[in-house]
Design an enzyme around this catalytic site. Structure first.
Site, PDB file in Angstrom:
ATOM      1  N   GLU A 175      -0.568  -1.096  -8.743  1.00  0.00           N
ATOM      2  CA  GLU A 175      -0.187  -0.618 -10.117  1.00  0.00           C
ATOM      3  C   GLU A 175       0.330  -0.280 -11.200  1.00  0.00           C
ATOM      4  OE1 GLU A 175      -1.791   3.609  -9.767  1.00  0.00           O
ATOM      5  OE2 GLU A 175      -3.872   2.981  -8.644  1.00  0.00           O
ATOM      6  N   GLU A 302      -7.386   1.190  -3.306  1.00  0.00           N
ATOM      7  CA  GLU A 302      -7.451   1.947  -3.299  1.00  0.00           C
ATOM      8  C   GLU A 302      -9.079   2.328  -3.772  1.00  0.00           C
ATOM      9  OE1 GLU A 302      -4.724   4.410  -5.612  1.00  0.00           O
ATOM     10  OE2 GLU A 302      -2.710   3.111  -4.831  1.00  0.00           O
TER      11      GLU A 302
END
Length: 404
Positions: A175, A302
């Site tokens: 991320e 995710e």
């Protein structure tokens, strides 16, 4: 960059297949949070007390009973590469040995696949207030920041240590956010170059900017869709890493699921189709050249949801969407892990409903997310046939039932 004409017109030209399915193992990044943002908190930390990568018994259940073949194993850059020596090829060897033991257990002992996950948000030097603390890697205006070259050195070293394990997948970074997308691309490329320079042929997964969110892939003034595809891999064994939560702000912190996956992944799916379709639409020829060089596939590493009817329906639709679109070859749900206890990694408005760790319990001893979400909603969507042997690849491998 948007492709409105493609969203409805592009259809799969090959059968959609999920080769890899499993869970993210969250625990290696634990033990560094500081309420007052005190730099160095929890570093290096004590293995088994402050942090731990996996619980072997939990992995056993997920593989032997649930027949999962993919585990995304988180770790911190600052533990692997101590602040004293900086990001690069000098490791804390004790820490690495613990990490390798976890990876080897998943891949060698149990025969599944593992994604190596530096859970550091493209930052290094201060994880005390993740995801925002620390210097952005490659930020030339920050004298304390690790350089893009150092990031490449780190990945060259890690790749060399796992190059002989074909079941290890290199997830370059968790991320990245709040940085130029061009810098994400530069850092990705430095890592790819370093990995291939040490003759590691392993599958690589590259992130985008903006939390690598699928819903935001083509949005904003600096979108991933404009340049992330410009990476070069001489082996063409690199996939794209996408995260996507179903709550109102895509954070995975809320219990209500309101963000339809088919709608919110439409643009990134069109982008992936666009760059790998064997019969590209009649558009600018530069995209045809890109298509020929990159056979883009994606993992969603995710996603998650709460134990309510709305989330159950939307999670089912989400996994079905991935299975129905050939661009997606694997997924890991967020999250299992040995240290969550009754706390929840996702999607509960901070209530304690446990995690996807087998044996997990909610506060008070009630059913956990493992019982109510994993077993009831996600487990039935795990394909009966997955890849159990051979090299991890963007092309996938032979699909077989779980080898008893």
């Amino acid at each position: 960059m948007k492709y409105p004409g493609l969203l409805a017109s592009l259809a799969s030209t090959a059968s959609a297949t999920i080769f890899y399915a499993g869970v993210a193992e969250s625990g290696g990044e634990f033990g560094v949070w500081s309420a007052d943002a005190k730099k160095g908190t929890g570093l290096p930390g004590t293995f088994g007390v402050d942090y731990q990568f996996i619980d072997k018994k939990g992995v056993d259940v997920h593989i032997d009973q649930n027949h999962l073949n993919l585990f995304r194993i988180a770790f911190l850059l600052e533990r692997m590469c101590p602040l004293e020596t900086g990001l690069g090829s000098t490791y804390n060897e004790t820490h690495f040995d613990h990490f390798k033991e976890a990876v080897d257990y998943v891949t060698v002992t149990k025969g599944a696949y593992a994604i190596l996950d530096p859970h550091s948000y493209m930052r290094y030097n201060d994880p005390s207030s993740q995801p925002y603390s620390g210097s952005v890697i490659g930020n030339n205006s920050d004298p304390t920041a690790a350089t893009t070259e150092q990031f490449g050195q780190f990945w060259g070293e890690l790749a060399a240590r796992f190059a002989d394990n074909e079941k290890v997948i290199f997830g370059l970074m968790n991320e990245p956010h709040d940085m130029p997308t061009s810098l994400v691309l530069e850092n990705n490329q430095a890592a790819i170059d370093a990995i291939r320079a040490v003759k590691a042929e392993n599958l690589i997964i590259i992130p985008g900017n903006s939390w690598t969110g699928g819903h935001a892939w083509a949005q904003g003034p600096d979108p991933n869709s404009a340049i992330i595809h410009q990476f070069k891999d001489p082996l063409n064994n690199t996939a794209v890493d996408i995260h996507e939560y179903l709550d109102v702000d895509y954070s995975g912190s809320h219990s209500e699921c309101v963000s339809d996956p088919a709608t919110n992944l439409a643009e990134v799916t069109a982008w992936l189709k666009f760059f790998h379709s064997r019969e590209p639409p009649a558009v600018n020829k530069q995209f045809t050249n890109i298509r020929q060089e990159h056979n883009l596939k994606a993992f969603v590493t995710e996603f998650g949801g709460h134990n309510n009817t709305g989330c159950a329906d939307m999670l089912t639709d989400f996994v079905d969407y991935l299975a129905d679109n050939e661009e997606y070859i694997g997924w890991t749900a967020w999250a299992a892990g040995p240290f969550w206890g009754s706390a929840s990694p996702c999607c509960t408005d901070s209530a304690n409903y446990g995690s996807f760790e087998p044996g997990s319990k909610a506060a008070g001893g009630g059913p956990s997310l493992y019982d109510t979400v994993w077993l009831k909603v996600l487990q039935p969507k795990v394909p009966a046939k997955l890849q159990w042997t051979g090299k991890a690849s963007v092309e996938g491998g032979e699909l077989t039932e779980f080898p008893n």
